[in-house]
Structures are given as structure tokens and as C-alpha cells.
Design an enzyme around this catalytic site. Structure first.
Site, PDB file in Angstrom:
ATOM      1  N   CYS A  46      24.376 -11.254  -4.080  1.00 27.91           N
ATOM      2  CA  CYS A  46      25.508 -11.894  -3.409  1.00 27.91           C
ATOM      3  C   CYS A  46      25.074 -13.161  -2.661  1.00 27.91           C
ATOM      4  O   CYS A  46      23.931 -13.284  -2.225  1.00 27.91           O
ATOM      5  CB  CYS A  46      26.151 -10.909  -2.428  1.00 27.91           C
ATOM      6  SG  CYS A  46      27.831 -11.372  -1.962  1.00 27.91           S
ATOM      7  N   ASP A  55      28.901  -0.975   3.855  1.00 23.25           N
ATOM      8  CA  ASP A  55      28.017  -1.965   4.449  1.00 23.25           C
ATOM      9  C   ASP A  55      27.771  -1.576   5.905  1.00 23.25           C
ATOM     10  O   ASP A  55      28.585  -0.888   6.528  1.00 23.25           O
ATOM     11  CB  ASP A  55      28.665  -3.355   4.376  1.00 23.25           C
ATOM     12  CG  ASP A  55      27.690  -4.492   4.639  1.00 23.25           C
ATOM     13  OD1 ASP A  55      26.488  -4.217   4.827  1.00 23.25           O
ATOM     14  OD2 ASP A  55      28.133  -5.651   4.674  1.00 23.25           O
TER      15      ASP A  55
END
Length: 219
Positions: A8, A131
Site C-alpha cells: 500500500c 488495522d
């Protein structure tokens, strides 16, 4: 056990090429001005086009308005939209209907209660991304290099992705403890905020693949 990998915060063609060459399944492009990994629509579009033959592209947004969603869908044309803010299940469903794209929903985690809360997105999000919960007052909801107790994910009821504080040295442990079907890394393959390193990307993907194979043999 198969574990996919997402790199990412890709910003440059050379890093995109390195991620695909190393075997990344997904590449993420961030549209959030406070992030050091932020991209403009104009800069992201050719990267997403270049990624099509090698990896799925993920547009990462934080509480986006309809105007931004429409521009990303029309001009960037990613495969997936990742919602990384405080989007409700209703908002996630609306974005999915508006774009016709798959949705990843990030859920911040500090304890098992946060994991259970992800059930609210069942039937809406195509994949939940757990996360690490950002500290109070943090500018970024993710990409802070923080980890959490991965063992709390044992209560998760659906396939999920894992992010937060991952790097080549700990991704194997993360896979073993969590059972994640996808691991997502950003700062863990950087030499400075927003600056990805091809060698670190390769090491991360190699470590993830190796851990998945070992987990498969053990089970």
C-alpha cells in the site's frame, strides 16, 4: 493456506514495477491529503492502468465525499475501494452501489470488542481489513507503523486482511497468530515516510509466502 499480499502507498512507477515483480497480489494508492503517500487523481491513473496486468489496484480513501468517489471511479478506475475512515455500514453500502466496485473496509483494533464490531459490515464489505487503532489525535487513521495483539483476531468470523506494524521480520508471526488471508504493508517496506524500497518489498513478500507455506504444512 494461501496468503495474499498488498503493498500500500505506491506512488512511483519503479515501486509499482518492483511490487508486481516480487509477486504482490494488490497494490494500494492513497487519496488522503494528510498522508505522505497521497496521490493526485492525475498521477494515480497511469499507475493503475500499468498495474492491470500484474495486480489488483486498491484506491484507499478516508471518509470520502461523493465527488471524490466519482472522480476515482471514472478517472482512476481501480478494482477496489478501501474505506479507511469512520464510514458507517450504510455509507459503505452506498459507495459500493455508486461505484459498482468491491469494497474493503478498514476496522481499527485495540481489543476483541473491536473485532466483533466488524460484523456490522458483513454483507457490505467484500473484505475486512483489521488495522491497529491510531492514537488519539493522530493525523492518519492507518499507516502509522503500529501493531496490536494479533491473537485477538481469533474471534473474527469472516476472512480478513491484517495491517498495522507489519514488516519482513514479523509478518510470519502475524500470519501464524491471526490466520489472515491477506497481509497489507506500507511503512514496513519504507526507508522514510512515503519512500518505498524495492528490496524491502521483496523481503516482505518472500517472508509472507514462506510463512503461509509453513502454516500449510503444519496444519
Amino acid at each position: 493456506m494461501t496468503v495474499e499480499v498488498k503493498i500500500c502507498g505506491v506512488r512511483k512507477p519503479a515501486i509499482l514495477d518492483a511490487a508486481i515483480a516480487a509477486g504482490a497480489d494488490y497494490v494500494g494508492f492513497v487519496f488522503f491529503e494528510k498522508s505522505p503517500r497521497n496521490l493526485s487523481i492525475a498521477d494515480a491513473a497511469p499507475l493503475v492502468t500499468a498495474a492491470r496486468s500484474g495486480a489488483k489496484s486498491v484506491a484507499v480513501v478516508v471518509d470520502p465525499d461523493d465527488a471524490l468517489i466519482d472522480r476515482i471511479a471514472a478517472d482512476v478506475r481501480p478494482d477496489i475501494v478501501q474505506l479507511h475512515g469512520a464510514e458507517t455500514p450504510e455509507r459503505a453500502a452506498a459507495i459500493k452501489a455508486r461505484t459498482g466496485l468491491s469494497i474493503f473496509k478498514a476496522v481499527p483494533v485495540a481489543d476483541r470488542g473491536d473485532v466483533n464490531a466488524a460484523g456490522l459490515y458483513e454483507g457490505v464489505a467484500d473484505l475486512i481489513l483489521f488495522d491497529a487503532k491510531a492514537p488519539a489525535g493522530a493525523d492518519l487513521p492507518g499507516g502509522n507503523g503500529l501493531r496490536f495483539d494479533w491473537s485477538v483476531l481469533e474471534v473474527a468470523r469472516v476472512p480478513f486482511a491484517l495491517s498495522g506494524g507489519l514488516d519482513a521480520s514479523n509478518v510470519g508471526e502475524a500470519i501464524r497468530l491471526s490466520g489472515a488471508s491477506l497481509v497489507d504493508v506500507s511503512s514496513g517496506v519504507e526507508t522514510a515516510p512515503g519512500e518505498k524500497d524495492p528490496a524491502l518489498i521483496s523481503k516482505f513478500i518472500e517472508a509472507a509466502r514462506s510463512a503461509a507455506q509453513e502454516h500449510k504444512k503444519a496444519s
